[in-house]
Design an enzyme around this catalytic site. Structure first.
Site, short mmCIF file in Angstrom:
data_model
loop_
_atom_site.label_atom_id
_atom_site.label_comp_id
_atom_site.label_asym_id
_atom_site.label_seq_id
_atom_site.Cartn_x
_atom_site.Cartn_y
_atom_site.Cartn_z
N ASP B 42 0.86 -1.18 0.00
CA ASP B 42 0.00 0.00 0.00
C ASP B 42 0.90 1.23 0.00
OD1 ASP B 42 -2.18 1.61 0.15
OD2 ASP B 42 -2.69 1.14 2.23
N ASP B 137 -2.95 2.27 -6.02
CA ASP B 137 -1.80 2.31 -5.09
C ASP B 137 -1.77 1.12 -4.15
OD1 ASP B 137 -4.05 2.98 -3.71
OD2 ASP B 137 -3.06 4.43 -2.42
N GLU B 138 -2.54 0.10 -4.43
CA GLU B 138 -2.68 -0.97 -3.46
C GLU B 138 -2.83 -2.31 -4.18
OE1 GLU B 138 -6.15 -0.25 -1.06
OE2 GLU B 138 -6.01 -2.24 -0.18
#
Lengths: 368, 394
Positions: B42, B137-138
């Site tokens: 993350d 983003d993860e």
């Protein structure tokens, strides 16, 4: 407990209630429906702990005594369905067995005591309104196709109900497209209320709304919603989450307005869809003065091309879409004309019947 | 198991076999899931981190990425300096500015974020094919079958963190555990730029102390209900039977029952679109002639075909290529455009061309591969309706 009911009176409520019951469950009793007899009214209840449905039916012959019991839902529904039309069905409860008799058929079903049957927890209602069943069904039918399925964003696996003074709005989105429909209705509301109904609840509720002109009473509490018609009481838990701000994704300043025949467009899209990629379903739209060209290609290098006359004058645009998303919208819209508003190849499209319509659909393009 | 089999033999032949099959499958899937190694990665305040990377003036002061306050904008991401003032994502920009008058709000630059996300994803793919992106983003990585870093998930996570910092210029936090649920909690544990490893033997102690609000899916209402029951930590929740939890929380109760024990068997769902596939081999002794190289071709070809079959025809081959590494460690690749299924004769010709490039050098590594039609050209990429919300709820 012993009573007689005609197959035809039992079948409809039993089928709807059994539809709520999950086939497999941790708790065996959840595969059952509960039969409760009070006076000459029989209520049938099914639940999966998220959604509870109670169907009510009046017996023609007054039974000797009341009572309550639970029996396997699927099996009972299958038995009743396969008995001949016009049969009278007799139910007899003895110990842990329910005997179902009709003509020369006899079935002995295993039963579980009704005391163990779970209730969907009720919370005090804070908003109540009454609308026509047909109106509520229209809202659901016009939006439910856009709900997400098993999305990690669990709040999308359902439908937003927004209650305001004077109107009820439903919004569904799967993160790629959004459907919204608004009903003007005599609703008293001090402040706006937003709740999310789970996907299953939405689908089950829509099935109950069969008598268009009759009313349905809706009560919304902090974590449940209940809808009551003459024949059914539907209760569903609400999804605990925050629905995305749909207003932010409604295109407000589209630069291109295209009007076209809904039927022509729908047929052209369904034909091109045949040669689009089966998984990604991409089609290219080439917009120019007065016409819209639709092109689809698949990995086998096959190609489909359609040209549809549209009412448009302005700069040309090439934009890609998942053709299924467009077809879903064209299938629920009514009216001869559809309005399509676009800006550029990366901005969302707005589809409507007209500016006065009660429904708005937003579809994000594909980069092709 | 013994009990079950005893019962099984009591039944008839076919039925008996069926139940044995189910029992075997249950056993199988149990061992498959118990040995998993999952990393949850993350990025730390992703959009803000990218903006700070590109503009030094944004660093060391409260800043956020989002819509401007005069247009009823909302904060997408803010840096840790801004969080100290109580600013958080999904907050109205106007309100954020009240909390933190110095807050600098810059507009989104999605193209830039998308590029960085792609770079990060490419780093993930160096370690495993099993990457499930949750948002820009993860992502979850299943590295159970990865041989990188001697198969150590902890070392892989450390290396990914270092590489993202060096190659992309931002930091990410990682959680390493035996399932997605715990890995996700891990990535949040030591944020920012932090690593948290939850070993199988630590799970029981870890979850007992874990606040229930950390469970994904426990929102405000559920948390309040748990609070009323006096349940604050997963340990408290473990006192409830699955039946009680199902009564209280509906279908989610079954999941809660498992989660509060640190159990989660959801698989990492792979969504990758491959661009190429190749097999290669380094030989203990250099191959000094073309014929020696060609001798290796059938074995490599068979291996490549086997890997291709694993993809079940979901990709369209557009090119065949070969890779040679010579004794001076120089690498050359020769490729040609093809259509349809791969052919040995094409690789034969490519071997010849590649060998000639070595001008007499021995060959230490041979590779065969195919390139696929790039998805962008053929299928297209569906754009999201809520690009910012993906990070809001991530």
């Amino acid at each position: 407990m012993k009573f007689v009911i005609s197959r035809d009176a039992l079948l409809k409520p039993l089928n709807l209630v059994a539809g709520v019951v999950e086939r497999r469950h941790t708790l065996p009793i959840l595969s059952n429906v509960m039969l409760v007899l009070e006076g000459n009214q029989l209520s049938i209840t099914g639940t999966d702990l998220e959604v509870e449905l109670v169907g009510r039916v009046a017996l023609e012959q007054m039974p000797a005594a009341g009572g309550e019991i639970t029996v396997p839902a699927r099996k009972l529904a299958d038995i009743c369905k396969s008995l001949p039309d016009g049969s009278d069905i007799e139910f007899t409860v003895a110990d842990d067995r329910v005997t179902v008799r009709a003509g020369r058929s006899r079935f002995s079903l295993s039963a579980i005591a009704a005391a163990d049957f779970p209730n969907v927890e009720q919370s005090p209602g804070s908003q109540q309104f009454v609308v026509k069943q047909g109106d509520l069904k229209r809202l659901i039918d016009r939006t439910s196709f856009a709900m997400a399925q098993q999305d990690v964003r669990y709040y999308l696996n359902g439908m937003l109900w927004e209650v305001n003074a004077g109107h009820l709005r439903m919004v569904a989105t799967d993160g790629h497209r959004l459907a919204m429909c608004t009903l003007e209705a005599p609703i008293d509301a001090a402040e706006q209320m937003q709740v999310i109904l789970p996907r299953k609840g939405v689908i089950e509720l829509s099935r109950l709304l069969i008598n268009e002109d009759q009313e349905v009473e809706v009560v919304i509490g902090s974590n449940h919603i209940r809808a009551t018609t003459a024949d059914f009481t539907f209760t569903s838990k609400l999804v605990d989450g925050k629905f995305p701000d749909y207003d932010r994704v409604l295109p407000k300043q589209s630069t291109k307005a295209i009007f076209g025949s809904r039927d022509d467009l729908r047929q052209a899209f369904s034909r091109t869809a045949i040669l689009s990629n089966e998984k990604y379903r991409g089609v290219r739209l080439l917009l120019s003065d007065g016409s819209l060209k639709i092109i689809a290609n698949n990995p086998e290098q096959e190609e489909a091309e359609e040209i549809v006359n549209v009412d448009y004058a302005g700069e040309a645009l090439e934009i890609g879409f998942n053709v299924s998303y467009l077809l879903d919208v064209l299938a629920v819209l009514s009216g001869d004309t559809v309005k399509l508003s676009l800006s550029d190849a990366n901005s969302s499209a707005l589809l409507e019947e007209s500016e006065q319509g009660d429904s708005r659909y937003v579809v994000m393009p594909m980069r092709l | 198991m013994g009990k079950l089999y005893g019962f099984v033999f009591y039944l008839g032949g076919v039925y008996c076999f069926y139940i044995q099959l189910i029992a075997f499958k249950m056993l199988n899937s149990a061992t498959e899931t118990s040995l998993r190694k999952i990393i949850h990665c993350d990025c730390d305040c992703f959009f803000a981190a990218i903006e700070m990377r590109d503009d030094p003036l944004l660093r060391g002061r409260p800043m956020a990425v989002g819509g401007s306050s005069d247009k009823r904008g909302v904060i997408s991401t803010c840096n840790y300096e801004a969080r100290a003032y109580g600013v958080h994502s999904a907050m109205a920009t106007a309100h954020a500015k009240k909390l933190c008058p110095d807050l600098l709000v810059v507009p989104h630059n999605m193209a830039k974020y998308r590029l960085a996300a792609q770079q990060i994803r490419d780093i993930f793919y160096d370690y495993t094919d099993a990457v499930e992106p949750v948002s820009l983003d993860e992502a979850y990585l299943d590295v159970s079958a990865s041989s990188a870093c001697q198969g150590s998930a902890t070392l892989i996570a450390k290396e990914i963190m270092a590489r993202v910092h060096a190659e992309v210029g931002i930091t990410l936090s990682a959680g390493v555990a035996g399932n997605k649920f715990l890995a996700k909690i891990g990535s949040d544990w030591n944020k920012p730029n932090g690593l948290c490893v939850i070993l199988p033997q630590q799970v029981a102690d870890f979850v007992v102390e874990l606040p229930v609000a950390k469970i994904n899916g426990v929102g405000k209402v559920t948390a309040e209900k748990l609070q009323r029951l006096g349940v604050q930590r997963c340990g408290d929740l473990q006192a409830y039977t699955v039946f009680e939890l199902v009564e209280l929380f509906g279908a989610f109760g079954q999941r809660l029952y498992k989660l509060c024990r640190g159990e989660d068997d959801r698989p990492v769902k792979v969504s990758r679109q491959r661009k190429s596939l190749s097999v290669e081999h380094t030989y203990p002794e250099d191959k000094d002639s073309l014929s020696q190289c060609l001798q290796q071709l059938p074995a490599l070809f068979a291996q490549l075909n086997q890997r291709l079959e694993g993809l079940e025809g979901s990709y369209l081959v557009t090119k065949q290529f070969v890779k040679f590494k010579f004794s001076d460690f120089q690498t050359t690749t020769v490729e040609c455009v093809v259509a349809g299924s791969i052919r040995l004769s094409v690789y034969h010709d490519l071997f010849q061309q590649a060998f000639e490039r070595g001008a007499g050098l021995g060959v230490r590594l041979l590779g065969l591969g195919v390139r696929f039609q790039v998805s962008h050209d053929s299928y297209g990429e569906q754009l999201p309706l809520f690009p910012y919300d993906l990070t809001l709820h991530g």
